[in-house]
Write an enzyme that holds these catalytic residues in place. Structure first.
Site, short mmCIF file in Angstrom:
data_model
loop_
_atom_site.label_atom_id
_atom_site.label_comp_id
_atom_site.label_asym_id
_atom_site.label_seq_id
_atom_site.Cartn_x
_atom_site.Cartn_y
_atom_site.Cartn_z
N HIS A 80 -4.28 0.35 7.91
CA HIS A 80 -4.78 0.06 6.57
C HIS A 80 -6.21 -0.50 6.60
O HIS A 80 -6.97 -0.35 5.64
CB HIS A 80 -3.84 -0.94 5.90
CG HIS A 80 -4.13 -1.21 4.47
ND1 HIS A 80 -3.74 -0.35 3.46
CD2 HIS A 80 -4.79 -2.23 3.86
CE1 HIS A 80 -4.14 -0.84 2.29
NE2 HIS A 80 -4.77 -1.98 2.50
N GLN B 89 -8.56 13.72 0.27
CA GLN B 89 -7.69 14.59 -0.53
C GLN B 89 -8.03 16.05 -0.26
O GLN B 89 -9.12 16.37 0.20
CB GLN B 89 -7.87 14.29 -2.01
CG GLN B 89 -7.51 12.86 -2.40
CD GLN B 89 -7.39 12.70 -3.91
OE1 GLN B 89 -6.83 13.55 -4.59
NE2 GLN B 89 -7.93 11.62 -4.43
N SER C 33 -8.72 4.46 -5.51
CA SER C 33 -7.69 3.51 -5.94
C SER C 33 -7.16 2.67 -4.79
O SER C 33 -6.49 1.68 -5.01
CB SER C 33 -6.55 4.28 -6.59
OG SER C 33 -6.03 5.24 -5.68
N CYS D 277 0.39 3.26 3.54
CA CYS D 277 0.78 2.72 4.85
C CYS D 277 2.12 3.34 5.30
O CYS D 277 2.96 3.69 4.46
CB CYS D 277 0.93 1.20 4.78
SG CYS D 277 -0.64 0.31 4.97
N ASN E 161 -13.03 10.26 -1.39
CA ASN E 161 -13.65 9.27 -2.27
C ASN E 161 -13.48 7.95 -1.57
O ASN E 161 -12.35 7.54 -1.32
CB ASN E 161 -12.85 9.15 -3.58
CG ASN E 161 -13.33 10.09 -4.62
OD1 ASN E 161 -14.43 10.61 -4.55
ND2 ASN E 161 -12.49 10.31 -5.61
N CYS F 281 0.84 -1.21 0.00
CA CYS F 281 0.00 0.00 0.00
C CYS F 281 0.87 1.25 0.00
O CYS F 281 1.77 1.39 0.84
CB CYS F 281 -0.89 -0.01 1.24
SG CYS F 281 -1.71 1.56 1.53
N HIS G 268 -8.27 7.43 3.59
CA HIS G 268 -7.62 8.68 3.21
C HIS G 268 -8.60 9.59 2.49
O HIS G 268 -9.63 9.16 1.99
CB HIS G 268 -6.43 8.42 2.28
CG HIS G 268 -6.82 7.96 0.90
ND1 HIS G 268 -7.27 6.68 0.65
CD2 HIS G 268 -6.87 8.61 -0.29
CE1 HIS G 268 -7.55 6.55 -0.65
NE2 HIS G 268 -7.32 7.72 -1.24
N HIS H 211 -6.97 2.08 1.89
CA HIS H 211 -6.38 2.71 3.07
C HIS H 211 -7.16 4.01 3.36
O HIS H 211 -7.37 4.81 2.45
CB HIS H 211 -4.90 3.02 2.82
CG HIS H 211 -4.16 3.39 4.06
ND1 HIS H 211 -3.20 2.60 4.63
CD2 HIS H 211 -4.30 4.48 4.87
CE1 HIS H 211 -2.75 3.19 5.72
NE2 HIS H 211 -3.41 4.33 5.89
P1 H2U Z 1 -7.96 8.16 -4.52
O1 H2U Z 1 -8.50 8.90 -3.35
O2 H2U Z 1 -8.79 8.35 -5.75
O3 H2U Z 1 -7.67 6.73 -4.22
O4 H2U Z 1 -6.54 8.81 -4.87
C1 H2U Z 1 -5.39 8.74 -4.10
C2 H2U Z 1 -4.41 9.78 -4.60
O5 H2U Z 1 -3.10 9.35 -4.26
C3 H2U Z 1 -4.43 9.97 -6.11
O6 H2U Z 1 -4.83 11.31 -6.37
C4 H2U Z 1 -2.21 9.81 -5.23
C5 H2U Z 1 -3.00 9.72 -6.53
O7 H2U Z 1 -2.57 10.70 -7.43
N1 H2U Z 1 -1.01 8.98 -5.21
C6 H2U Z 1 0.20 9.57 -4.85
O8 H2U Z 1 0.25 10.77 -4.60
N2 H2U Z 1 1.32 8.78 -4.74
C7 H2U Z 1 1.35 7.45 -5.04
O9 H2U Z 1 2.37 6.80 -4.88
C8 H2U Z 1 0.13 6.77 -5.55
C9 H2U Z 1 -1.13 7.59 -5.55
ZN ZN Z 2 -2.27 1.01 3.71
#
Ligand code: H2U
Ligand code: ZN
Length: 353
Positions: free
Chosen positions: A114, A167, A160, A54, A152, A51, A165, A163
């Site tokens: 996680h 934004q 994606s 994490c 989201n 992940c 989170h 975990h």
């Molecule tokens: P989601 O909330 O849609 O899962 O997006 C997670 C964000 O994490 C996504 O905008 C960022 C992606 O650009 N990300 C990173 O900044 N670093 C990473 O190593 C993978 C994902």
């Molecule tokens: Zn995680």
């Protein structure tokens, strides 16, 4: 035959955006032979070495996360908004207009664990998330006009990574949705000298048919104009313009009510309930914010089970949003789940129907 709001098609106006939604309550009982979503795996490890959120793991761009203990904020490695680049010329042709925008995007891990989601976290840990939201809005508001805090959740929403989170995207321009809300709240304030959403909340509390939960400082309801089947609006009961305007007591009681209604969401279809949520407060660098009331929108896609979702297609893409079950039916269903999970009323809450 007299008009029957529970059975006859009608349109409802969203007072915040000015948009209309078609309500077709008579269709709620139609048979379903459509797409069924796959359920994500039921249990996850507390730590996943693969992940990128994490603690201690290395992200795509090669940076390692610290061994964080509560929350962790980092600049998104794939930002949708960027700073320090040339702006387009302001003299674009009428039919080919281009606007300048600069900004930044951050990711906020709610917990190092996680396997958790917000409703499974301790109220004190949810409260830390509230504090980070407020700090981010305050800090980024010095540089950017709009700071969008959002989450989201769930792969049906395109998230994606499971975990926990959210934004934060901050930019120099006011995006479409808050621009509509700014306009309609300002217009209402001009006519009534009172904030639209405070009047609306007071009216919803007295009508009680769309309330889902409330405590001393917050109310959560299915808005009259809801588009998504189990959409919710969460708002403070006192005037508050921004997340960073919340006091200690309001923050604690926000964490408490979030835990309650997010558990209700999970209990509705017995799954980790997917949604997109986000906070709307007064745009930064605005002198007169009297018309603004802080609120959060929760837009979940699920319609009738953990695997049957609503699609916004056809008439909705081409004409206007439409829903089958009414906002009142959705609120009554959510209250039934609430009473099953939380037989005691929220501490210091007035009685809810
Ligand atoms: P989601 O909330 O849609 O899962 O997006 C997670 C964000 O994490 C996504 O905008 C960022 C992606 O650009 N990300 C990173 O900044 N670093 C990473 O190593 C993978 C994902
Ligand atoms: Zn995680």
């Amino acid at each position: 035959m007299p008009f029957d709001v529970e059975n006859h098609p009608h349109r409802r106006r969203n007072a915040l955006t000015g948009e209309w939604v078609l309500v077709s309550p008579h269709r709620a009982k139609r048979p379903w032979k459509g797409k069924v979503e796959a359920l994500p795996p039921a249990s996850r490890p507390a730590y996943d070495p693969a992940c990128y959120l994490c603690p201690r793991n290395t992200r795509a761009a090669g940076v390692a996360n610290p061994d964080y203990a509560n929350t962790y904020v980092f600049e998104n490695d794939f930002r949708a908004l960027l700073d320090g680049l040339p702006a387009p010329s302001s003299a674009s042709a009428e039919l080919f207009r281009i606007g300048a925008v600069a900004g930044t995007c951050r990711v906020l891990c709610f917990s190092p664990r996680h396997d958790l989601t917000l409703p499974n976290m301790a109220p004190a840990d949810i409260r830390r998330v509230v504090d980070v939201w407020a700090e981010q809005v305050a800090e980024l508001g010095h540089r950017y006009r709009w700071v969008q805090v959002f989450e989201n959740k769930g792969d049906v929403m395109g998230c994606s990574n499971p975990h926990p989170h959210g934004q934060i995207w901050a930019g120099t321009s006011l995006p479409n949705e808050p621009a509509k809300e700014d306009h309609h709240q300002a217009e209402y304030f001009r006519r009534h000298r009172s904030p639209l959403l405070l009047d609306y909340a007071a009216e919803e509390i007295s009508r009680a048919e769309r309330l889902v939960d409330q405590n001393r400082h917050w109310v959560v309801l299915v808005p009259f104009w809801a588009v998504w089947p189990y959409e919710l609006l969460l708002l403070p009961r006192q005037p508050v313009a921004h997340l960073d305007g919340l006091d200690e007591a309001q923050r604690d009681s926000l964490a408490a009510i979030m835990k309650r209604f997010l558990r209700v969401y999970d209990g509705l279809f017995d799954c980790s309930f997917p949604y997109s949520m986000g906070w709307h407060g007064a745009p930064a660098q605005t002198e007169d914010t009297r018309h603004w009331q802080l609120h959060a929108h929760y837009y979940p896609p699920l319609l009738r089970s953990a695997t049957v979702r609503k699609f916004m297609v056809g008439y909705e893409m081409l004409a206007e949003a439409q829903r089958d079950i009414s906002a009142e039916q959705a609120a009554a269903t959510l209250r039934t789940v609430r009473d099953r999970l939380w037989p005691e009323p929220s501490p210091a809450a007035p009685p809810v129907p």
